[in-house]
Design an enzyme around this catalytic site. Structure first.
Site, short mmCIF file in Angstrom:
data_model
loop_
_atom_site.label_atom_id
_atom_site.label_comp_id
_atom_site.label_asym_id
_atom_site.label_seq_id
_atom_site.Cartn_x
_atom_site.Cartn_y
_atom_site.Cartn_z
N LEU A 19 -1.84 -11.90 -5.90
CA LEU A 19 -2.92 -12.52 -5.13
C LEU A 19 -4.23 -11.77 -5.28
O LEU A 19 -5.30 -12.39 -5.43
CB LEU A 19 -2.52 -12.59 -3.65
CG LEU A 19 -1.57 -13.71 -3.26
CD1 LEU A 19 -0.93 -13.40 -1.91
CD2 LEU A 19 -2.30 -15.05 -3.20
N ASP A 38 -6.72 -0.85 -6.79
CA ASP A 38 -5.26 -0.90 -6.86
C ASP A 38 -4.75 0.51 -7.12
O ASP A 38 -5.27 1.22 -7.98
CB ASP A 38 -4.78 -1.84 -7.96
CG ASP A 38 -3.36 -2.33 -7.70
OD1 ASP A 38 -3.20 -3.47 -7.24
OD2 ASP A 38 -2.42 -1.55 -7.94
N ASP A 73 -6.27 5.49 -2.69
CA ASP A 73 -5.32 5.04 -1.67
C ASP A 73 -6.11 4.62 -0.43
O ASP A 73 -6.59 5.46 0.32
CB ASP A 73 -4.34 6.17 -1.34
CG ASP A 73 -3.29 5.76 -0.33
OD1 ASP A 73 -3.36 4.63 0.20
OD2 ASP A 73 -2.39 6.59 -0.06
N ILE A 74 -6.21 3.31 -0.19
CA ILE A 74 -7.05 2.82 0.89
C ILE A 74 -6.40 2.99 2.26
O ILE A 74 -7.02 2.67 3.28
CB ILE A 74 -7.47 1.35 0.66
CG1 ILE A 74 -6.30 0.47 0.20
CG2 ILE A 74 -8.57 1.29 -0.39
CD1 ILE A 74 -5.36 0.04 1.26
N ASN A 100 -6.00 -6.82 0.92
CA ASN A 100 -4.86 -7.53 0.36
C ASN A 100 -3.70 -6.61 -0.02
O ASN A 100 -2.58 -7.07 -0.21
CB ASN A 100 -5.33 -8.30 -0.88
CG ASN A 100 -4.19 -8.90 -1.68
OD1 ASN A 100 -3.62 -9.92 -1.30
ND2 ASN A 100 -3.83 -8.25 -2.79
N TYR A 171 7.63 -5.48 7.80
CA TYR A 171 6.56 -6.30 7.23
C TYR A 171 6.01 -7.28 8.26
O TYR A 171 4.78 -7.44 8.40
CB TYR A 171 7.11 -7.04 6.01
CG TYR A 171 6.17 -7.99 5.34
CD1 TYR A 171 5.07 -7.53 4.62
CD2 TYR A 171 6.39 -9.37 5.38
CE1 TYR A 171 4.22 -8.41 3.97
CE2 TYR A 171 5.55 -10.26 4.73
CZ TYR A 171 4.46 -9.77 4.04
OH TYR A 171 3.62 -10.65 3.40
N LYS A 175 2.20 -7.38 9.64
CA LYS A 175 1.35 -8.55 9.44
C LYS A 175 0.93 -9.19 10.76
O LYS A 175 -0.15 -9.77 10.87
CB LYS A 175 2.07 -9.57 8.56
CG LYS A 175 2.17 -9.13 7.10
CD LYS A 175 0.81 -8.81 6.50
CE LYS A 175 0.82 -8.66 5.00
NZ LYS A 175 -0.49 -8.26 4.47
N THR A 205 4.32 -14.00 -6.06
CA THR A 205 3.84 -12.72 -6.57
C THR A 205 5.03 -11.82 -6.78
O THR A 205 6.19 -12.24 -6.60
CB THR A 205 2.87 -12.07 -5.56
OG1 THR A 205 3.61 -11.69 -4.38
CG2 THR A 205 1.75 -13.02 -5.17
#
Length: 302
Positions: A19, A38, A73-74, A100, A171, A175, A205
């Site tokens: 995505l 990334d 690394d965000i 994302n 997860y 989310k 994905t």
């Protein structure tokens, strides 16, 4: 793309594949300069490398667009700060942030280890919070200096976060947290010219390839309903000035369908003048449940 002004700058996290890659390419095709972030990890968050981000940046450049790679690394303060700094250093501005990045470590709840919980919540939820915080700090400073931006943040939630998903407690919780973060950020940041929305995509994905393995394009029709590129036009629009006035919303996108999701809101209620007794409140609750709309089914529930 109709109504989308060129010349803006967007940072997209997790843009090396899937995505994120589709969003980065679509933004670039609409005339946006892109910071392609990334970390290069595998589906379970292991490993790492600059290859995926650089390949997408090179792909955009080869198509005539402008892009730079960012491999930080965000989910760390340093990485999130450097993401914003990369946009400012390369292009002198930042107009949109698309959060994302993520990976999966699926387990049934009783088999879910603490490390698997922490890793998934870290990348999905903290990995949204930190880039959002640093981008918002920059835009707030701009607004206070008299340069109110038309800034946009597009977060990525999931049907798992909206409805739950068997085998994905970590997860789903992360989310769901993204939705809460989106609503609070939208309310707090609007005064600075910042709009914050979320998208719950359904697409094939690395994370979902087994789930959507059968949902391929019908023979001869040429439209793959589960292609990640189907979600990107909504993301491009939300990241643009054309989406002015849209704030604090959650959208589901799948194939050719876009849905405005309507979250928790008051349903049937009952009230009395004093405190309830346990047996009495139980009876009252059963009456309320009969009048209420039944909940949506959790993904994977029998």
């Amino acid at each position: 793309m109709t109504g989308i002004r060129t010349g803006r700058v967007a940072a997209v996290t997790g843009a090396g594949r899937g995505l994120g890659r589709a969003h980065a390419l679509a933004l670039a095709a609409a005339g946006t300069k892109v910071v392609v972030n990334d970390l290069g990890v595998d589906q379970g968050g292991e490993g790492g490398g600059a290859g995926p981000a650089r390949r997408v940046a090179d792909e955009i450049t080869a198509r005539g667009g402008r892009a730079v790679a960012h491999c930080g690394d965000i989910a760390t303060t340093e990485g999130a700060a450097s993401l914003v700094a990369t946009a400012l250093d390369a292009y002198g501005r930042l107009d949109a942030l698309v959060n994302n990045a993520g990976f999966l470590r699926d387990r049934m709840l009783v088999n879910l280890g603490e490390d698997d919980w922490d890793a998934v919540v870290r990348v999905h939820l903290k990995g949204h919070f930190l880039p959002l915080r640093h981008a918002a700090a920059h835009w707030r400073a701009e607004a206070k200096a008299g340069r109110t931006p038309a800034a946009r943040i597009v977060n990525t939630t999931s049907g798992a976060g909206l409805l739950g998903s068997v085998g994905q407690a970590n997860y789903a919780a992360a989310k769901a947290g993204v939705v809460g973060l989106t609503l609070v950020a939208a309310a707090e940041l609007a005064r600075y010219g910042i709009q914050v929305n979320a998208v719950a995509p359904a697409a094939r994905t690395r994370m979902t390839e087994r789930t959507f393995a059968e949902a391929m394009a019908p023979p001869g029709r040429g439209f793959d309903a589960m292609a990640p590129e189907n979600v990107s036009p909504l993301v491009v629009w939300l990241a643009s000035e054309a989406s002015a006035g849209v704030n604090g919303r959650v959208f589901e996108a799948e194939g050719g369908r876009v849905t405005v999701m309507e979250g928790w809101c008051p349903g049937p209620s009952v009230e009395r003048a004093g405190r309830w007794e346990a047996g009495e409140v139980g009876e009252a609750v059963r009456g309320l449940l009969k009048a209420a709309r039944p909940p949506e089914r959790v993904y994977g529930a029998e």
